[in-house]
Motif scaffolding. Structure first.
Motif, PDB file in Angstrom:
ATOM      1  N   LEU A 267     -10.694  -4.859  44.582  1.00  0.00           N
ATOM      2  CA  LEU A 267     -10.000  -5.991  43.992  1.00  0.00           C
ATOM      3  C   LEU A 267     -10.914  -6.916  44.691  1.00  0.00           C
ATOM      4  O   LEU A 267     -11.690  -7.741  44.015  1.00  0.00           O
ATOM      5  CB  LEU A 267      -9.062  -6.462  44.101  1.00  0.00           C
ATOM      6  CG  LEU A 267      -7.394  -4.729  43.831  1.00  0.00           C
ATOM      7  CD1 LEU A 267      -6.342  -5.792  43.661  1.00  0.00           C
ATOM      8  CD2 LEU A 267      -7.764  -5.278  41.516  1.00  0.00           C
ATOM      9  N   ALA A 268     -10.672  -6.974  46.258  1.00  0.00           N
ATOM     10  CA  ALA A 268     -11.565  -8.125  46.658  1.00  0.00           C
ATOM     11  C   ALA A 268     -12.989  -7.816  46.001  1.00  0.00           C
ATOM     12  O   ALA A 268     -13.567  -8.998  45.845  1.00  0.00           O
ATOM     13  CB  ALA A 268     -11.058  -8.051  48.054  1.00  0.00           C
ATOM     14  N   GLY A 269     -13.555  -6.977  46.401  1.00  0.00           N
ATOM     15  CA  GLY A 269     -14.911  -6.538  45.291  1.00  0.00           C
ATOM     16  C   GLY A 269     -15.607  -6.781  44.171  1.00  0.00           C
ATOM     17  O   GLY A 269     -15.995  -7.400  43.630  1.00  0.00           O
ATOM     18  N   ASP A 270     -14.176  -6.524  43.067  1.00  0.00           N
ATOM     19  CA  ASP A 270     -14.410  -6.172  41.890  1.00  0.00           C
ATOM     20  C   ASP A 270     -13.678  -7.696  40.455  1.00  0.00           C
ATOM     21  O   ASP A 270     -14.585  -8.108  40.036  1.00  0.00           O
ATOM     22  CB  ASP A 270     -14.160  -4.470  41.545  1.00  0.00           C
ATOM     23  CG  ASP A 270     -14.754  -3.977  41.805  1.00  0.00           C
ATOM     24  OD1 ASP A 270     -15.469  -4.041  41.907  1.00  0.00           O
ATOM     25  OD2 ASP A 270     -13.343  -2.479  42.108  1.00  0.00           O
ATOM     26  N   PHE A 271     -12.361  -8.056  41.237  1.00  0.00           N
ATOM     27  CA  PHE A 271     -11.764  -9.063  40.852  1.00  0.00           C
ATOM     28  C   PHE A 271     -12.202 -10.291  40.914  1.00  0.00           C
ATOM     29  O   PHE A 271     -12.218 -11.466  40.399  1.00  0.00           O
ATOM     30  CB  PHE A 271     -10.444  -8.531  40.673  1.00  0.00           C
ATOM     31  CG  PHE A 271      -9.643  -9.482  39.851  1.00  0.00           C
ATOM     32  CD1 PHE A 271      -9.578  -9.351  38.637  1.00  0.00           C
ATOM     33  CD2 PHE A 271      -8.405 -10.424  40.525  1.00  0.00           C
ATOM     34  CE1 PHE A 271      -8.753 -10.338  37.726  1.00  0.00           C
ATOM     35  CE2 PHE A 271      -7.703 -11.593  39.680  1.00  0.00           C
ATOM     36  CZ  PHE A 271      -7.392 -11.268  38.293  1.00  0.00           C
ATOM     37  N   VAL A 272     -12.530 -10.439  42.245  1.00  0.00           N
ATOM     38  CA  VAL A 272     -12.161 -11.933  43.043  1.00  0.00           C
ATOM     39  C   VAL A 272     -14.086 -12.489  42.180  1.00  0.00           C
ATOM     40  O   VAL A 272     -13.921 -14.180  41.909  1.00  0.00           O
ATOM     41  CB  VAL A 272     -12.033 -11.863  44.049  1.00  0.00           C
ATOM     42  CG1 VAL A 272     -12.817 -13.550  44.699  1.00  0.00           C
ATOM     43  CG2 VAL A 272     -11.444 -11.417  45.022  1.00  0.00           C
TER      44      VAL A 272
ATOM     45  N   ALA B 126     -14.831  -9.959  49.704  1.00  0.00           N
ATOM     46  CA  ALA B 126     -14.965 -10.355  48.186  1.00  0.00           C
ATOM     47  C   ALA B 126     -15.788 -12.199  48.446  1.00  0.00           C
ATOM     48  O   ALA B 126     -16.448 -12.151  47.291  1.00  0.00           O
ATOM     49  CB  ALA B 126     -13.606 -11.754  48.633  1.00  0.00           C
ATOM     50  N   ALA B 127     -16.368 -12.647  49.199  1.00  0.00           N
ATOM     51  CA  ALA B 127     -17.935 -13.844  49.899  1.00  0.00           C
ATOM     52  C   ALA B 127     -19.004 -12.399  49.257  1.00  0.00           C
ATOM     53  O   ALA B 127     -19.685 -12.913  48.453  1.00  0.00           O
ATOM     54  CB  ALA B 127     -17.726 -14.392  51.230  1.00  0.00           C
ATOM     55  N   ARG B 128     -18.950 -10.955  49.426  1.00  0.00           N
ATOM     56  CA  ARG B 128     -20.402 -10.600  49.032  1.00  0.00           C
ATOM     57  C   ARG B 128     -20.279 -10.734  48.023  1.00  0.00           C
ATOM     58  O   ARG B 128     -21.669 -10.485  47.170  1.00  0.00           O
ATOM     59  CB  ARG B 128     -20.662  -9.899  50.224  1.00  0.00           C
ATOM     60  CG  ARG B 128     -21.822  -8.505  50.007  1.00  0.00           C
ATOM     61  CD  ARG B 128     -21.416  -6.673  49.923  1.00  0.00           C
ATOM     62  NE  ARG B 128     -20.595  -6.600  48.894  1.00  0.00           N
ATOM     63  CZ  ARG B 128     -20.783  -6.626  47.753  1.00  0.00           C
ATOM     64  NH1 ARG B 128     -22.463  -6.933  47.130  1.00  0.00           N
ATOM     65  NH2 ARG B 128     -20.125  -6.298  46.446  1.00  0.00           N
ATOM     66  N   ALA B 129     -18.902 -10.609  47.266  1.00  0.00           N
ATOM     67  CA  ALA B 129     -19.251 -10.028  45.768  1.00  0.00           C
ATOM     68  C   ALA B 129     -19.364 -10.565  44.944  1.00  0.00           C
ATOM     69  O   ALA B 129     -20.368 -10.866  44.066  1.00  0.00           O
ATOM     70  CB  ALA B 129     -17.734  -9.235  45.536  1.00  0.00           C
TER      71      ALA B 129
END
Length: 407
Positions: free
Chosen positions: A60-65, A115-118
């Protein structure tokens, strides 16, 4: 016309064919490294915490944020030179992944870094999609988008294979370091692009620029139909990955290898679809290609559920999911080309960011709602219901787009 468009956007027409090749190489390297590191992080989190919820939080951190900040990501893509912005995003991702590799932080800090990377990746994607019309002539847009999709999909397929090969030798830290290096290589390649300025540099504040992008998406009828149709189908069918695992385990009584093969079937279809469209997409109407792709992708899930108990069900399910991959390739090429032809260059980054941010949110909602439906009705019924809903939404989208030729 194509030359005038490229001149207005600030790029050099004579260097654009090479520019597309540079973007292809950069995106391929970046995607392969990113997929590689995500596999390593999922395995690391699962081993360190022993909790499926922690792995779900990582995804979720990678896809939703990034969906939450999509309007601002798009505003940045319309505010600065897109080549420089892409280079900056790749270097930012390299720094974040290097920090993760160095410290392997606790779960909450890890989620924040992922999340920051995403978010940096979201900005990169918006800028790269908006840059394509500056790198190819107008008549080559569909083929260019198909080639980008093909390279990206092959890279994503290679990521897990690279992880399986490298993890025993390099460990989690080494694999993450390799991903950080891939972002640096991608940034170096991107320096070979011509400058790609938006045709009108956005002088609004970031907040107002984000509002302008959302307002355009809401006001422009064809763009609105594309966005609503895309999100509606994803909302219906996004649960398929979860449902396929349950289907393989509980209904087909298959092992992990068969479940993995079924999950990978869509990748084979995507590769074939992009390869086909890279040579023939220019002959199709993009509105028809997009709506047909929505219908085929949803019908693949409908037929997967309906045929789950026939003889040789595993092979049938594989074929239906591969067909679904063909549909997704058509969606991607049709949607991207349609928007690149229709939306003013000065708004293109915001439209792409808002659209794919909304699609990501729809997928997240589908995971939650679909998971509840799987528990209540089982995987085959869930796939049938989801597929039928998706086909209905696709047909409604096709009707709404009928007669709207923008090719």
């Amino acid at each position: 016309m194509a030359a005038r468009i490229r001149d207005a956007s600030g790029s050099d027409p004579e260097t654009t064919p090479r520019g597309l090749g540079v973007l292809l190489g950069a995106r391929g390297i970046s995607y392969a490294g990113d997929t590689l590191s995500m596999v390593a992080l999922m395995l690391h989190v699962a081993g360190a915490t022993g909790q499926g919820l922690a792995v779900a939080a990582l995804l979720l951190a990678g896809d939703f944020v990034p969906s939450l900040v999509a309007p601002f990501a798009g505003a940045l893509a319309d505010r600065f030179d897109r080549r420089r912005l892409m280079i900056g995003c790749e270097l930012a991702q390299a720094l974040v992944v290097a920090a993760i590799a160095l410290f392997l932080p606790s779960l909450w800090l890890l989620l924040a870094l992922v999340a920051a990377r995403a978010v940096a990746g979201q900005i990169f994607q918006s800028a790269s999609r908006a840059a394509v019309p500056s790198l190819v002539p107008a008549e080559g847009l569909a083929a260019g988008n198909a080639r980008l999709g093909l390279v990206t999909n092959v890279a994503e397929l290679a990521g897990p294979l690279l992880a399986a090969a490298l993890l025993p030798w390099l460990g989690t830290r080494g694999v993450l370091a390799a991903d950080a290096a891939s972002f640096v290589v991608s940034a170096a390649l991107l320096t070979g692009l011509p400058r790609i300025r938006p045709s009108v540099l956005d002088a609004e504040s970031l907040w107002k620029g984000a509002r302008t992008g959302l307002g355009y998406l809401a006001r422009h009828r064809t763009v609105r139909v594309v966005a609503l149709g895309f999100c509606a189908v994803v909302l219906c069918t996004g649960v398929d990955d979860v449902a396929l695992v349950v289907l393989a385990k509980d209904d087909l009584r298959a092992g992990d290898s068969v479940a993995a093969l079924l999950l990978g079937a869509v990748g084979f279809g995507l590769t074939a679809g992009y390869a086909l469209l890279s040579g023939h997409a220019g002959r199709a109407r993009m509105t028809v290609l997009f709506a047909a792709g929505l219908a085929v992708s949803a019908a693949g899930n409908l037929l997967t559920g309906a045929l789950a108990h026939v003889a040789g069900a595993a092979a049938v399910v594989f074929a239906m999911q591969a067909a679904r991959g063909l549909g997704i390739a058509a969606i991607d090429v049709g949607c991207n080309t349609l928007l690149q032809r229709l939306v003013p260059d000065a708004l293109l980054g915001r439209v792409f960011a808002n659209l794919y941010g909304a699609v990501g949110a729809a997928a997240a909602l589908s995971y939650v709602a679909g998971g509840l439906l799987i528990d209540a009705a089982g995987a085959p019924a869930t796939l049938i219901i989801a597929g039928a809903g998706g086909v209905t939404c696709a047909l409604l989208t096709g009707v709404a787009l009928r007669g709207r030729r923008v090719d």
